[in-house]
Design an enzyme around this catalytic site. Sequence first.
Site: not given
Length: 318
Positions: A230, A142
């Site tokens: 995710e 991320e």
Amino acid sequence: MQKGAKGDDAVARHGRLRVQGNRIVGKDGKPAVLRGMSLFWSQWIGKYYNPGVVNWLRDDWRCTVVRAAMGVEPDGYLQDPEREKRKVIAVVDAAIAAGLYVIIDWHDHNAHKHTEQAQAFFTEMARRYAKHPNVIYEPFNEPLNDHSWARDIKPYHEAVLRSIRRHDSENLVVCGTRTWSQRVDEAAQDPLKFDNVAYTLHYYAATHKQPLRDTAQRALDAGAALMVTEFGTTEASGDGVVDVEEARRWWEFLEARHISWCNWSVADKQEASAALKPGAAERGGWPESALTPSGRLVRAEIRKRNGAPTKGAAAPKA
């Protein structure tokens, strides 16, 4: 299914995954949609990084993919590389034996500051697993909102992709995008010039709603292939409410577009996104009473979408 059995596992069905247009497809050229679970940051809840959990996720949850989220910082790979690698290898080897796909995730918010370490790690993983079609690489979990795709994220991916491709020319790589892997539209407009690359889309259902689905659609329309490595059923904090309605809207969106997904997370942390209640057994075998509301919701969706139990599996608790 016994170790080594053929014909009724996900990898036997789909083979080595590849990007074709804006889809991820299997050996037959048809979309390969994987549904499964992500483990939690390895340095903090590493107790579930074992074959018992991998096999339970296959046999009871009916997962076709698992994600090993190797924590990089703090207190993770940068501090003790061998410790964290052992956890990843345990999961990857178990997934290969179980006929599951497995994502090797460099779970980091600042990966572009750790390029050399990431290159060394993925070089080792590519050498070790290039011959196994089960393996999917995720080099940057991320990137943050203030990281630039052009300046920070894309050059990092290019460096790591070169390291991977020296040893593994074929397995799928799924690349993180700006703003906690939400700005897939930016990547689609300035794509990586490598074969077999998709882009990572992350969401938390109670926070990220139609505007993010619109962003994802723009990326698809621009020709990018996406994978949700995710997502949570909760707020972006990982806690708060389980938004069942928005979770179902997201699943409908992903199913209609043949996009694979992993839920966050196989953890017994006291937070709403965790699939397990505190103290859940370390090697699987969880009764429904050990699952959180999110865990029960996600398990039911995976079981519904992924079909009948694997041959030879113990009868799951309904």
